[in-house]
Scaffold this motif. Structure first.
Motif, PDB file in Angstrom:
ATOM      1  N   ASP A  64      45.740  24.226  45.212  1.00  0.00           N
ATOM      2  CA  ASP A  64      44.354  24.703  45.286  1.00  0.00           C
ATOM      3  C   ASP A  64      43.961  25.511  44.062  1.00  0.00           C
ATOM      4  OD1 ASP A  64      44.152  23.535  47.767  1.00  0.00           O
ATOM      5  OD2 ASP A  64      44.514  25.399  48.873  1.00  0.00           O
ATOM      6  N   TYR A  65      44.871  26.363  43.572  1.00  0.00           N
ATOM      7  CA  TYR A  65      44.536  27.303  42.503  1.00  0.00           C
ATOM      8  C   TYR A  65      44.940  26.823  41.106  1.00  0.00           C
ATOM      9  CZ  TYR A  65      43.886  30.709  46.302  1.00  0.00           C
ATOM     10  OH  TYR A  65      43.476  31.387  47.426  1.00  0.00           O
ATOM     11  N   ASP A  66      45.593  25.722  40.993  1.00  0.00           N
ATOM     12  CA  ASP A  66      46.072  25.148  39.739  1.00  0.00           C
ATOM     13  C   ASP A  66      45.036  25.326  38.604  1.00  0.00           C
ATOM     14  OD1 ASP A  66      47.577  23.626  37.967  1.00  0.00           O
ATOM     15  OD2 ASP A  66      47.099  21.711  38.917  1.00  0.00           O
ATOM     16  N   PRO A  67      45.438  25.938  37.446  1.00  0.00           N
ATOM     17  CA  PRO A  67      46.784  26.288  36.973  1.00  0.00           C
ATOM     18  C   PRO A  67      47.212  27.717  37.318  1.00  0.00           C
ATOM     19  CG  PRO A  67      45.248  26.693  35.217  1.00  0.00           C
ATOM     20  CD  PRO A  67      44.427  26.185  36.382  1.00  0.00           C
ATOM     21  N   PHE A  68      46.430  28.395  38.168  1.00  0.00           N
ATOM     22  CA  PHE A  68      46.741  29.778  38.500  1.00  0.00           C
ATOM     23  C   PHE A  68      47.715  29.838  39.677  1.00  0.00           C
ATOM     24  CE2 PHE A  68      42.264  29.742  36.909  1.00  0.00           C
ATOM     25  CZ  PHE A  68      42.570  30.179  35.640  1.00  0.00           C
TER      26      PHE A  68
END
Length: 283
Positions: free
Chosen positions: A37-41
């Protein structure tokens, strides 16, 4: 592809601070574990702490972005063998790569309020040489608009471009806007991104979602467009940060301070750390 799209807000949530220890309180802006969901985070923590909250610890396979909101912090790292001090408004981009041992601590009797974001590294850069980039507040380029200031720590805002080096393209801007001011921030359409409000309140995105201090907002995707933008209308004096980055679309295996692509690589990271290789490889 189409040329440009106005982004909407996909979801809003409130960040809740909790007591970690007697000298540390923290709120998870991005909870760990939602890699796809948060890619790249990977995660973002809103931390308030005093000396002793953290001890010397390692990292591999990821980068950290540290932004000091209030107070100051001393940092030590195995890359340079020394360290320095970050003050309010300063920013540090640490590339752990194949291995870093570091620590972050305020002076005795002082406290610091900061944000730390973990950014994943692509498979091909997991084992790069570690690198530190320390950017004082006064060195970050600034874009001025009527009633607003946009400080560009990474990436760009309109014609203003940061010199920060990225393995993963990341935009990081701080926006300070007076009440009844409209601000527009441009982003590549392929980027994932989110906003975290530090002060005030405003209306966010094409769908004009209202949010205020202590809330985070995830941006709707715009990956069918070359470029996109997010518009924010300040209701009162507003201060927020925006992070956005290019998704990697790679497997994530994370354990403690190490973020790799496979379990075998995680096991190797722990083995290397136990053998002191994180300290010897950079000399």
């Amino acid at each position: 592809m189409n040329i440009e799209s106005a982004r909407s807000i996909k979801k809003v949530w409130t960040v809740h601070e909790r007591k970690v220890s007697g000298v540390h309180r923290a709120g998870a802006v991005l909870e760990p574990g939602f890699w796809e969901d948060y890619d790249p985070f990977l995660l973002l923590m809103d931390d308030r702490f005093e000396k002793g909250a953290f001890d010397i610890h390692p990292h591999r396979g990821m980068e950290t972005i540290t932004f000091v909101i209030d107070g100051s912090i001393n940092h030590y790292d195995s890359v340079t063998g020394e360290g320095g001090k970050l003050k309010s408004g300063d920013f540090q981009f640490m590339t752990a790569g194949r291995g870093v041992v570091h620590n972050e601590s305020p002076d005795e009797g002082e406290s610091v309020h900061l944000l730390q974001l973990w950014v994943n590294l692509p498979r091909k850069y997991k084992m790069v040489e570690p690198r530190y980039q320390n950017i004082p507040k006064i060195a970050a380029p600034v874009r001025h608009e009527e009633g607003a200031l946009i400080r560009v720590y990474s990436g760009s805002s309109g014609p203003v471009v940061s010199k920060t080096l990225n393995y993963v393209p990341v935009t990081f801007v701080e926006v300070i806007a007076e009440g009844e001011t409209l601000v527009r921030q441009d982003l590549p359409g392929s980027y994932n991104g989110f906003i975290y409000i530090l002060e005030g309140s405003g209306m966010f995105g094409k769908n004009q979602v209202q949010a205020s201090k202590g809330q985070a907002l995830w941006l709707e995707t715009a990956d069918n467009f070359d470029m996109s933008y997010i518009e924010v209308a300040a209701i009162e004096k507003l201060r927020f940060i925006l992070f956005a980055g290019e998704p990697l679309n790679e497997p994530v295996v994370a354990r403690g301070p190490f973020v790799m692509n496979t379990e075998e690589e995680i096991e190797q990271a722990y083995a290397d750390y136990r053998k002191w290789k994180f300290l010897t490889q950079n000399k």
